[in-house]
Design an enzyme around this catalytic site. Sequence first.
Site, PDB file in Angstrom:
ATOM      1  N   SER A  64      22.508 -12.785  49.332  1.00 22.68           N
ATOM      2  CA  SER A  64      23.426 -13.345  48.339  1.00 22.68           C
ATOM      3  C   SER A  64      24.274 -12.204  47.803  1.00 22.68           C
ATOM      4  CB  SER A  64      22.629 -13.982  47.191  1.00 22.68           C
ATOM      5  OG  SER A  64      23.458 -14.282  46.080  1.00 22.68           O
TER       6      SER A  64
ATOM      7  N   TYR B 185      16.126 -13.554  40.310  1.00 22.42           N
ATOM      8  CA  TYR B 185      16.856 -13.903  41.535  1.00 22.42           C
ATOM      9  C   TYR B 185      17.570 -12.683  42.104  1.00 22.42           C
ATOM     10  CZ  TYR B 185      20.114 -16.301  44.661  1.00 22.42           C
ATOM     11  OH  TYR B 185      20.840 -16.707  45.759  1.00 22.42           O
TER      12      TYR B 185
END
Length: 253
Positions: free
Chosen positions: A136, A149
């Site tokens: 990501s 995250y």
Amino acid sequence: MSLHGRTALVTGGGRGIGAACARALAAAGARVAIAGRSEDALAAVAREIDAVAIRADLADRDDTDRLIACVAERVGAVDVLVNNAGVADSATLAATDDAMWDRMFEINATAVFRLCRALVPPMCARGWGRVVNIASTAGLTGFRYTAAYCASKHAVVGFTRALALDVARAGVTVNAVCPGWVDTDMTERAVATIAAKTGRTPEAARAELERASAQRRLVAPHEVAFAVAVLCDDDARGIHGQTIVVDGGGLLK
């Protein structure tokens, strides 16, 4: 691009980026196995592309081990591994409990490590393999309220780079694809969370995420899948240990 004669495993393959990757690899000629938690979603994709569907919850290490054994039994040796399964929860640091942190790392990072540990050595022994880890842009920078995250995705990027050096002479390439905001169910959940916490309309919340891209839009899943498929091609053997950003120019802002 041609992957005829190759076998691919895509985790999180029942929807979103994973389903798009499965379609792209199947279109390139690969035999595809998809894994995920939703049997219905997996079955729908499997019917569409004639894939092998295997239910697995990568938050459970026993289930991950079962997936590895099941893949070997049902499709044989894996040539292409796309580690796509992931979760994205958001919270302030004070509200991030141990359970959230552990779950984020187990699915986003530890499962990537464990699947690679099982499947990459046989690739090296055969002299050919492709590993693409879906990280990501949160693995390259930081975002508010996503400490767990971001940390888990940074772990994926670091692992990708280290593993790439380990297998550099074995005919196996290892890369990470780092999407920004993608038009998926996960993003829709983020939109709902933003709307609920800020009082904005879902339309306004979605527009905020679109503005994170220099192109002022969400990336489509098939655009991420295109990058993945290119990395799996024979002619991509010189692309190794890289982080390929697919975010509409968001990190440039």
